[in-house]
Motif scaffolding. Structure first.
Motif, PDB file in Angstrom:
ATOM      1  N   ILE A 161       0.809  -1.211   0.000  1.00  0.00           N
ATOM      2  CA  ILE A 161       0.000   0.000   0.000  1.00  0.00           C
ATOM      3  C   ILE A 161       0.848   1.270   0.000  1.00  0.00           C
ATOM      4  O   ILE A 161       0.711   2.128  -0.885  1.00  0.00           O
ATOM      5  CB  ILE A 161      -0.979   0.005   1.191  1.00  0.00           C
ATOM      6  N   VAL A 186      -9.497   2.019  -4.457  1.00  0.00           N
ATOM      7  CA  VAL A 186      -8.885   2.119  -3.134  1.00  0.00           C
ATOM      8  C   VAL A 186      -9.993   2.165  -2.095  1.00  0.00           C
ATOM      9  O   VAL A 186     -10.924   2.973  -2.217  1.00  0.00           O
ATOM     10  CB  VAL A 186      -8.018   3.394  -3.023  1.00  0.00           C
ATOM     11  N   LEU A 188     -10.717   3.334   1.528  1.00  0.00           N
ATOM     12  CA  LEU A 188     -10.046   4.354   2.323  1.00  0.00           C
ATOM     13  C   LEU A 188     -10.916   4.792   3.484  1.00  0.00           C
ATOM     14  O   LEU A 188     -12.089   5.117   3.298  1.00  0.00           O
ATOM     15  CB  LEU A 188      -9.742   5.564   1.427  1.00  0.00           C
ATOM     16  N   VAL A 220      -5.653   3.512   4.066  1.00  0.00           N
ATOM     17  CA  VAL A 220      -6.077   2.571   3.034  1.00  0.00           C
ATOM     18  C   VAL A 220      -6.214   1.189   3.660  1.00  0.00           C
ATOM     19  O   VAL A 220      -5.279   0.671   4.270  1.00  0.00           O
ATOM     20  CB  VAL A 220      -5.070   2.528   1.872  1.00  0.00           C
ATOM     21  N   MET A 223      -6.689  -2.357  -1.664  1.00  0.00           N
ATOM     22  CA  MET A 223      -6.456  -1.732  -2.964  1.00  0.00           C
ATOM     23  C   MET A 223      -6.563  -2.801  -4.040  1.00  0.00           C
ATOM     24  O   MET A 223      -6.078  -3.927  -3.866  1.00  0.00           O
ATOM     25  CB  MET A 223      -5.052  -1.110  -2.972  1.00  0.00           C
TER      26      MET A 223
END
Length: 530
Positions: A161, A186, A188, A220, A223
């Motif tokens: 990440i 992503v 988040l 994060v 991903m």
């Protein structure tokens, strides 16, 4: 105060002022049991079993000293941790592997993401999904049976990440671009404790900011990114001894102007100490390591490296055909945690004389050991955003080279207990070893000042936010327009500057810097070395 929890005994006191260096503490210790109940992972405070191990990472010169650690096991733990931090007025730091630790919290809350290590490959879609604590070795291993590869870096133990948020200059970078260029989505957690699924369609501005400038905008939790159809490489190292270093450097600089985008390479200069634990061919020698990764045929690879082999007899030459799963053997990065500090410069060009000057400054006569690495950039990394091109915020895409300097800080392991000194001696004086290292790095980088465009955030190692020129360091990562854009998004998504412990930490909410020319192009009176 003490409370019972499966992770250990919790206690906290003092105040919450949100200051990076103000030992920000939990304002209401009675709220800790509720946080512990809400989280699947452990919640730890100083004195708990596991606290020191949880806050420790690969970088051993500096360690976080948080008032609270949440060992997150899922995105819900991250949401709970950020919500708790907001309520208590605590700044938040995040750590997966700790390779790139550049701003250590003293107080505040640390979210440790190492338990969130899931990786899933979708071979049909040609994508992978990695959770917050996954490392590149896991992704390479999962993708290889499908004939696919990620755009990973040289070390399998580096976290996916943070590497990608900084751009990500990998083994295949000239062929396929930055790792950030291939991100699809992503997940988040922003400073308002909301979990967002961010894509180019759902929030274009935030998505763009995350891909190359994403440190400090949130946490994060996962991903998704594209993989590339690479199952094998022609690669390895050519190593030349001290007597041939000048010729090898000149040949390498000239050679980079001739190679295709399918070839990614770097050159490392290392003055090895004369230690019995080192292999005999390395012991006490100053060596130039040229690393090659070529996606074309082995026969074409042999033809391309012929000008390098013509420099003369090599100390070693292991260039060969290899499965992509062995790509980490090209660079052979150290795998044991240690203390170090490093800086870098992105360059528009370079000549052999300047590189030879860097080699002389950082060689056997240097006051401290210094590992130099020159990455050949360009190729797919130079693409700009467009309808069919990457639209992230990676800075200085026009750079032709990245020059990196890194030194071990011998005997500079961070202290064990809360309040133990980090970058200062026991009497409060600045750490002399660190000062020597940074002076050497500044001198080496000054040798390439005519070509300097800025810095790569991926290669800033150490607490550069505490330097006298910290604001300039932060500005150097992007051009002035991009810097203002990122500062504006920071002010929008994190106005209280909750996420302040990151490489470009001088970009704080509500402080948009004035326009400035790139580093190396400012008036002489405005320049600062290092």
């Amino acid at each position: 105060m003490e409370i019972n929890h499966p992770a250990g005994t919790h206690h906290a006191d003092a105040h919450a002022d949100g200051d990076t260096h103000g030992h920000a503490q939990v304002s209401d210790p009675a709220a800790l049991p509720a946080l512990a109940r809400e989280c699947r992972g452990p919640v730890l405070v100083p004195g708990d079993d596991g606290y020191d191990a949880e806050r420790s990472g690969f970088q051993r010169a500096y360690r976080h000293r948080p008032a609270v650690i949440v060992g997150a096991e899922c995105a819900g733990d991250v949401v709970a941790a950020v919500r708790f931090a907001r309520a208590q007025g605590l700044p938040v730091a995040v750590q997966a592997t700790g390779h790139g630790l550049s701003a250590a919290t003293d107080g505040g809350l640390l979210i440790s993401t190492g338990r969130m290590a899931g990786v899933r490959v979708d071979a049909a879609a040609g994508t992978a999904r990695a959770e917050a604590g996954a490392v590149w070795g896991q992704v390479v291993e999962a993708a290889a049976p499908c004939g696919l590869a990620p755009l990973n870096g040289s070390s399998p133990g580096v976290g996916v990440i943070s590497y990608t948020l900084g751009g990500g200059v990998g083994v295949l970078a000239r062929t396929y671009g930055f790792a950030a260029d291939h991100v699809r989505s992503v997940d988040l957690v922003t400073a308002d404790a909301r979990l967002r699924h961010v894509t180019a369609q759902t929030d274009p501005a935030l998505f763009r900011a995350l891909l190359g400038g994403g440190h400090g905008l949130g946490v994060v939790t996962a991903m998704e990114f594209g993989l590339v159809p690479v199952a094998r490489l022609y690669g390895g190292q050519l190593v030349f001894g001290g007597e041939q270093i000048d010729a090898a450097l000149a040949a390498y600089v000239d050679w980079t102007a001739t190679v295709p985008d399918e070839l990614t390479s770097s050159l490392a200069l290392i003055a090895y100490p004369d230690l019995p634990q080192l292999p005999e061919p390395l012991r006490g020698r100053h060596l130039a390591h040229i690393r090659i990764a070529f996606t074309g045929s082995a026969a074409e690879g042999e033809r391309l490296v012929a000008p390098l082999r013509a420099v003369g007899p090599a100390v070693s030459d292991d260039l060969r055909e290899m499965p992509y799963a062995e790509s980490h053997t090209i660079h052979r990065d150290p795998s044991d945690p240690h203390a170090y500090d490093g800086d870098n410069a992105l360059l528009s060009g370079l000549d052999a004389a300047a590189l030879q000057r860097v080699a002389a400054l950082t060689g056997p006569a240097a006051p401290v050991m210094c590992v130099v690495q020159l990455n050949h950039l360009g190729g797919a990394m130079a693409k700009r955003g467009g309808p069919d091109e990457p639209a992230g915020s990676v800075g200085h895409r026009d750079a032709r080279f990245a020059l990196r300097v890194l030194s071990p800080l011998i005997g500079r392991e961070a202290g064990e207990g809360p309040g133990a000194p980090d970058t200062r001696c026991s009497d409060g004086r600045p750490d002399a070893a660190l000062a020597t290292v940074r002076a050497l790095h500044a001198e080496a980088l000054a040798a390439v000042a005519p070509w300097r465009l800025g810095r790569s955030v991926n290669f800033l190692f150490g607490r550069h936010g505490e330097r006298p020129d910290a604001e300039e360091v932060a500005r150097s990562v992007h051009d002035a327009d991009e810097h203002r854009r990122l500062a504006g998004l920071k002010a929008r998504h994190d106005p209280a500057n909750v996420f302040r412990f990151h490489p470009a930490g001088a970009v704080t909410a509500g402080r948009t810097p004035a326009a400035a020319a790139p580093v190396g192009r400012t008036p002489v009176a405005a320049r600062r070395s290092g």
